[in-house]
Design a protein around this motif. Structure first.
Motif, PDB file in Angstrom:
ATOM      1  N   ASP A 114       0.799  -1.217   0.000  1.00 18.74           N
ATOM      2  CA  ASP A 114       0.000   0.000   0.000  1.00 18.74           C
ATOM      3  C   ASP A 114       0.835   1.272   0.000  1.00 18.74           C
ATOM      4  O   ASP A 114       0.287   2.372   0.106  1.00 18.74           O
ATOM      5  CB  ASP A 114      -0.953   0.008   1.195  1.00 18.74           C
ATOM      6  N   ALA A 115       2.157   1.145  -0.138  1.00 23.82           N
ATOM      7  CA  ALA A 115       3.020   2.324  -0.018  1.00 23.82           C
ATOM      8  C   ALA A 115       2.967   3.219  -1.246  1.00 23.82           C
ATOM      9  O   ALA A 115       3.178   4.428  -1.141  1.00 23.82           O
ATOM     10  CB  ALA A 115       4.458   1.886   0.232  1.00 23.82           C
ATOM     11  N   LEU A 116       2.704   2.672  -2.419  1.00 25.49           N
ATOM     12  CA  LEU A 116       2.766   3.450  -3.655  1.00 25.49           C
ATOM     13  C   LEU A 116       1.393   3.766  -4.233  1.00 25.49           C
ATOM     14  O   LEU A 116       1.288   4.207  -5.382  1.00 25.49           O
ATOM     15  CB  LEU A 116       3.591   2.676  -4.694  1.00 25.49           C
ATOM     16  N   LEU A 117       0.342   3.564  -3.458  1.00 29.61           N
ATOM     17  CA  LEU A 117      -1.002   3.815  -3.968  1.00 29.61           C
ATOM     18  C   LEU A 117      -1.259   5.316  -4.102  1.00 29.61           C
ATOM     19  O   LEU A 117      -0.815   6.111  -3.265  1.00 29.61           O
ATOM     20  CB  LEU A 117      -2.042   3.207  -3.027  1.00 29.61           C
ATOM     21  N   HIS A 163     -20.378 -15.304 -24.950  1.00 29.65           N
ATOM     22  CA  HIS A 163     -20.595 -13.957 -24.422  1.00 29.65           C
ATOM     23  C   HIS A 163     -19.616 -13.715 -23.273  1.00 29.65           C
ATOM     24  O   HIS A 163     -20.002 -13.778 -22.103  1.00 29.65           O
ATOM     25  CB  HIS A 163     -22.042 -13.784 -23.954  1.00 29.65           C
ATOM     26  N   PRO A 164     -18.367 -13.464 -23.587  1.00 29.45           N
ATOM     27  CA  PRO A 164     -17.363 -13.299 -22.527  1.00 29.45           C
ATOM     28  C   PRO A 164     -17.649 -12.069 -21.668  1.00 29.45           C
ATOM     29  O   PRO A 164     -18.138 -11.050 -22.172  1.00 29.45           O
ATOM     30  CB  PRO A 164     -16.053 -13.137 -23.302  1.00 29.45           C
ATOM     31  N   PRO A 165     -17.359 -12.155 -20.362  1.00 28.91           N
ATOM     32  CA  PRO A 165     -17.515 -10.981 -19.490  1.00 28.91           C
ATOM     33  C   PRO A 165     -16.682  -9.815 -20.005  1.00 28.91           C
ATOM     34  O   PRO A 165     -15.538  -9.981 -20.430  1.00 28.91           O
ATOM     35  CB  PRO A 165     -17.006 -11.496 -18.135  1.00 28.91           C
ATOM     36  N   GLU A 166     -17.274  -8.620 -19.956  1.00 27.01           N
ATOM     37  CA  GLU A 166     -16.607  -7.413 -20.439  1.00 27.01           C
ATOM     38  C   GLU A 166     -15.939  -6.703 -19.259  1.00 27.01           C
ATOM     39  O   GLU A 166     -16.615  -6.318 -18.302  1.00 27.01           O
ATOM     40  CB  GLU A 166     -17.626  -6.483 -21.089  1.00 27.01           C
ATOM     41  N   GLU A 167     -14.628  -6.540 -19.334  1.00 28.06           N
ATOM     42  CA  GLU A 167     -13.922  -5.822 -18.271  1.00 28.06           C
ATOM     43  C   GLU A 167     -14.178  -4.321 -18.424  1.00 28.06           C
ATOM     44  O   GLU A 167     -13.833  -3.723 -19.441  1.00 28.06           O
ATOM     45  CB  GLU A 167     -12.422  -6.105 -18.317  1.00 28.06           C
ATOM     46  N   LEU A 168     -14.775  -3.717 -17.395  1.00 26.48           N
ATOM     47  CA  LEU A 168     -15.060  -2.282 -17.417  1.00 26.48           C
ATOM     48  C   LEU A 168     -13.924  -1.472 -16.833  1.00 26.48           C
ATOM     49  O   LEU A 168     -13.598  -0.402 -17.334  1.00 26.48           O
ATOM     50  CB  LEU A 168     -16.353  -1.993 -16.642  1.00 26.48           C
ATOM     51  N   TRP A 169     -13.331  -1.959 -15.763  1.00 29.00           N
ATOM     52  CA  TRP A 169     -12.201  -1.239 -15.168  1.00 29.00           C
ATOM     53  C   TRP A 169     -11.409  -2.157 -14.250  1.00 29.00           C
ATOM     54  O   TRP A 169     -11.898  -3.207 -13.824  1.00 29.00           O
ATOM     55  CB  TRP A 169     -12.650   0.017 -14.423  1.00 29.00           C
ATOM     56  N   ARG A 170     -10.197  -1.719 -13.997  1.00 34.09           N
ATOM     57  CA  ARG A 170      -9.284  -2.425 -13.100  1.00 34.09           C
ATOM     58  C   ARG A 170      -8.401  -1.363 -12.460  1.00 34.09           C
ATOM     59  O   ARG A 170      -7.887  -0.481 -13.151  1.00 34.09           O
ATOM     60  CB  ARG A 170      -8.438  -3.436 -13.880  1.00 34.09           C
ATOM     61  N   ARG A 171      -8.196  -1.435 -11.146  1.00 36.47           N
ATOM     62  CA  ARG A 171      -7.419  -0.402 -10.476  1.00 36.47           C
ATOM     63  C   ARG A 171      -6.746  -0.983  -9.225  1.00 36.47           C
ATOM     64  O   ARG A 171      -7.222  -1.958  -8.643  1.00 36.47           O
ATOM     65  CB  ARG A 171      -8.295   0.779 -10.096  1.00 36.47           C
ATOM     66  N   PRO A 172      -5.616  -0.369  -8.816  1.00 35.92           N
ATOM     67  CA  PRO A 172      -4.993  -0.773  -7.548  1.00 35.92           C
ATOM     68  C   PRO A 172      -5.869  -0.367  -6.378  1.00 35.92           C
ATOM     69  O   PRO A 172      -6.624   0.611  -6.457  1.00 35.92           O
ATOM     70  CB  PRO A 172      -3.668  -0.018  -7.551  1.00 35.92           C
ATOM     71  N   ILE A 173      -5.779  -1.122  -5.285  1.00 33.51           N
ATOM     72  CA  ILE A 173      -6.592  -0.849  -4.113  1.00 33.51           C
ATOM     73  C   ILE A 173      -5.784  -1.160  -2.866  1.00 33.51           C
ATOM     74  O   ILE A 173      -4.770  -1.869  -2.921  1.00 33.51           O
ATOM     75  CB  ILE A 173      -7.906  -1.677  -4.163  1.00 33.51           C
ATOM     76  N   GLY A 194      -1.410   3.017   4.094  1.00 27.01           N
ATOM     77  CA  GLY A 194      -0.504   3.569   5.090  1.00 27.01           C
ATOM     78  C   GLY A 194      -1.112   3.499   6.473  1.00 27.01           C
ATOM     79  O   GLY A 194      -1.585   2.442   6.905  1.00 27.01           O
ATOM     80  N   ASP A 195      -1.147   4.618   7.175  1.00 19.15           N
ATOM     81  CA  ASP A 195      -1.699   4.652   8.529  1.00 19.15           C
ATOM     82  C   ASP A 195      -3.188   4.950   8.554  1.00 19.15           C
ATOM     83  O   ASP A 195      -3.767   5.125   9.631  1.00 19.15           O
ATOM     84  CB  ASP A 195      -0.966   5.713   9.355  1.00 19.15           C
ATOM     85  N   ALA A 196      -3.829   5.006   7.399  1.00 26.60           N
ATOM     86  CA  ALA A 196      -5.249   5.350   7.328  1.00 26.60           C
ATOM     87  C   ALA A 196      -6.092   4.131   6.964  1.00 26.60           C
ATOM     88  O   ALA A 196      -5.857   3.488   5.938  1.00 26.60           O
ATOM     89  CB  ALA A 196      -5.481   6.465   6.312  1.00 26.60           C
ATOM     90  N   VAL A 507     -14.836  -7.771  -8.083  1.00 25.84           N
ATOM     91  CA  VAL A 507     -13.908  -8.642  -7.370  1.00 25.84           C
ATOM     92  C   VAL A 507     -12.707  -7.818  -6.910  1.00 25.84           C
ATOM     93  O   VAL A 507     -12.361  -6.800  -7.523  1.00 25.84           O
ATOM     94  CB  VAL A 507     -13.436  -9.809  -8.272  1.00 25.84           C
ATOM     95  N   ARG A 508     -12.082  -8.256  -5.841  1.00 26.74           N
ATOM     96  CA  ARG A 508     -10.884  -7.573  -5.346  1.00 26.74           C
ATOM     97  C   ARG A 508     -10.117  -8.501  -4.433  1.00 26.74           C
ATOM     98  O   ARG A 508     -10.619  -9.522  -3.953  1.00 26.74           O
ATOM     99  CB  ARG A 508     -11.237  -6.288  -4.601  1.00 26.74           C
ATOM    100  N   ASN A 509      -8.851  -8.125  -4.194  1.00 25.24           N
ATOM    101  CA  ASN A 509      -8.049  -8.731  -3.140  1.00 25.24           C
ATOM    102  C   ASN A 509      -7.353  -7.592  -2.402  1.00 25.24           C
ATOM    103  O   ASN A 509      -7.899  -6.500  -2.309  1.00 25.24           O
ATOM    104  CB  ASN A 509      -7.091  -9.792  -3.692  1.00 25.24           C
ATOM    105  N   ASP A 510      -6.159  -7.835  -1.885  1.00 25.42           N
ATOM    106  CA  ASP A 510      -5.472  -6.772  -1.142  1.00 25.42           C
ATOM    107  C   ASP A 510      -4.516  -5.966  -2.013  1.00 25.42           C
ATOM    108  O   ASP A 510      -3.692  -5.214  -1.492  1.00 25.42           O
ATOM    109  CB  ASP A 510      -4.724  -7.364   0.055  1.00 25.42           C
ATOM    110  N   GLU A 511      -4.649  -6.084  -3.354  1.00 25.99           N
ATOM    111  CA  GLU A 511      -3.809  -5.319  -4.267  1.00 25.99           C
ATOM    112  C   GLU A 511      -4.593  -4.648  -5.381  1.00 25.99           C
ATOM    113  O   GLU A 511      -4.271  -3.529  -5.784  1.00 25.99           O
ATOM    114  CB  GLU A 511      -2.722  -6.210  -4.890  1.00 25.99           C
ATOM    115  N   GLU A 512      -5.582  -5.335  -5.937  1.00 28.39           N
ATOM    116  CA  GLU A 512      -6.290  -4.794  -7.086  1.00 28.39           C
ATOM    117  C   GLU A 512      -7.781  -5.094  -6.998  1.00 28.39           C
ATOM    118  O   GLU A 512      -8.212  -6.017  -6.301  1.00 28.39           O
ATOM    119  CB  GLU A 512      -5.725  -5.355  -8.400  1.00 28.39           C
TER     120      GLU A 512
END
Length: 521
Positions: A114-117, A163-173, A194-196, A507-512
């Motif tokens: 999470d340091a470079l988010l 009918h493949p799923p359409e990716e709308l967005w992807r971002r770091p989290i 960070g600390d928040a 969907v998400r995990n601890d990075e994206e």
């Protein structure tokens, strides 16, 4: 000619190290065959023990003088200590690699995830100019949906090849194991930067951040990882979010502005892996679980956060409370550290309790099985139980119908469809009969992920621990995989539950985090 010197007597016990290795290593295939929850950690420990004992045998079981033996041990030990010191200086422990608790390591110069988010915006204007949600979107109003049982009231087209799923967005989290709630076009989750500790809001269609509310706390636990665990809930333009340290926030849905906040533990000890049970909204109450030594359940006023009532003295567990009607009576089902219980939503009177001893974490929600039964399951060889409720006095008598080790869910909740229950049993998908708890099949190594019931119960979405989403049939006879989507690509473990808001799979995990649009039937 001088007499020939006698040959030194050979050591005839060279087979002993091989026996030591076999004795120590033979249990490993059995551990994997049984899908023992700690198989990887135990296997690594057995392998280290085997080579250590064999090494000691080689050092001491020989005809060298004792001084030479100890010199050899000192040399080998010195090399090991130097290697260990060098390793400690360049690598650091970075939590568990996956749900098996096997450790993972990173170089000390690698920055935390999470340091470079990038920074998130603060409060947004209350009015805003956000466009309406698309017609094929729907609300997903809390952890595992409306019922909290992982049932999505939507019919999706299972033919992902056509009918493949359409990716709308992807971002770091940020860090954490929170899932998503979806209110119109607003997507809510919790994360650590960070600390928040942050309650964040994103746009469903674009993934752009809309607002973020921060608390300057950081829950840190080496094995389970840092950050919040619970998922926000919303109602009447308000968001209710519980942080890992016990901070309960009520925020404005449109802007993220704070309406009220309180600390539910109020001096009580937190549980080991942090507060993970998502808040439950019933009428004008916000229901949460407690800490070590209770209370098992607490209620706060949704309007202003005033404490209303609390009940029970068992340790809290990690499962969220569930609102259900069983045996003709409305109640709140709660899994505790050493018991399962039901409470009256009005005032918190305990209606029943059934012992479920064990020192290991319990995470899966209690699952009501109509008309009068409750299914619970947990990992660490604690297994599953089916409990029947019978009216007795002002409450119920709880009778255990069966106990089984055939379904042991770790981070996920079992899904009930018809006469069977489905779930991730120590990382493999399994089906058991509700009649007796016996397994009908076990297949598919999906890891310690999550699952949702879709298409009226005919299919199950499995979020694998490594990031893929798999669509399988709800079939009591065998596992039938219908489709697969490479949803998350960061390589990090995925313990977060997916959300399905109409056609929108989040969907998400601890990075994206990512959002896909599925074709509806």
């Amino acid at each position: 000619m001088p007499d020939q010197l006698p040959s030194p007597k050979r050591n005839s016990c060279g087979w002993i190290p091989l026996v030591i290795l076999l004795v120590c290593l033979c249990p490993i295939p059995y551990l994997y065959y049984r899908d023992y929850y700690g198989r990887q950690v135990v296997s690594a420990a057995l392998a280290l023990l085997a080579f250590a004992v064999a090494g000691l045998w080689f050092c001491f079981f020989n005809r060298l003088p004792w001084k030479r033996k100890f010199l050899r041990v000192a040399i080998v030990g010195g090399i090991a200590l130097v290697a260990a010191g060098a390793a400690v200086s360049v690598v650091r422990y970075d939590g568990s690699r996956d749900g098996s608790s096997l450790p993972q390591f990173r170089f000390v110069w690698d920055k935390p995830k999470d340091a470079l988010l990038p920074e998130l915006p603060g409060e947004a204007p209350a009015a805003g100019d956000l466009a309406p949600a698309p017609d094929d979107a729907a609300d997903w109003n809390g952890f595992l949906g409306e019922t909290r049982l992982g049932t999505a009231p939507v019919a999706i087209d299972p033919d992902w090849a056509a009918h493949p799923p359409e990716e709308l967005w992807r971002r770091p989290i940020g860090l954490g194991w929170s899932s998503f709630s979806v209110a119109g076009r607003r997507v809510l989750t919790q994360e650590q930067r960070g600390d928040a500790e942050i309650v964040s809001c994103y746009d469903l269609v674009t993934g752009e951040p809309l607002w973020a509310h921060e608390n300057q706390v950081r829950f840190s636990e080496p094995l389970g990882g840092d950050g919040p665990r619970a998922t926000p809930a919303f109602r009447d333009n308000r968001v209710y979010a519980l942080g890992a340290t016990g901070i309960l926030d009520c925020l404005d849905l449109q802007s993220g502005a704070s309406i009220w906040t309180c600390h539910i533990l109020d001096g009580r000890d937190n549980i080991t892996y942090g507060k993970a049970a998502s808040p439950l909204l019933i009428g004008d109450q916000v229901i949460v679980t407690g800490g070590k030594g209770g209370p098992e359940i607490m209620a706060f006023a949704a309007a202003d956060g005033a404490p209303l009532w609390q009940a029970g003295d068992d340790d809290a567990a990690y499962a969220a409370p569930v609102h259900a009607t069983l045996a003709g009576r409305e109640q709140i089902l709660v899994v505790n550290g050493h018991s399962v219980a039901g409470f009256d939503p009005q005032g918190g009177g305990k209606l029943w309790s059934h012992p479920w001893p064990g020192k290991m974490p319990k995470v899966g929600q209690p699952v009501p099985v109509a008309p009068d039964r409750v299914l619970v399951s947990a990992s660490y060889d604690q297994g599953a139980k089916l409990i029947r409720l019978t009216p007795s006095g002002d409450g119920f008598a709880a009778e255990e119908l069966w106990e089984s080790n055939q379904l042991k869910t770790k981070f996920s909740t079992a899904l009930v469809q018809g006469d069977h229950a489905y779930g991730l049993d120590e990382g493999r998908f399994a089906c058991i009969s509700l009649a007796d708890g016996e397994r009908t099949w076990k297949d598919g190594r999906y890891g310690y992920g999550q699952n949702l019931l879709v298409n009226g119960g005919s299919h199950i979405l499995v979020q694998t621990e490594r990031g893929d989403v798999v669509l399988v049939e709800t079939n009591p006879d065998e596992l039938r995989e219908v489709a697969r989507l490479e949803a998350l690509t960061s390589g990090s473990k995925t313990w977060n539950a997916p959300a399905l808001a109409g056609a929108y799979l989040l969907v998400r995990n601890d990075e994206e985090a990512a959002c896909f649009r599925l074709k509806l039937k």
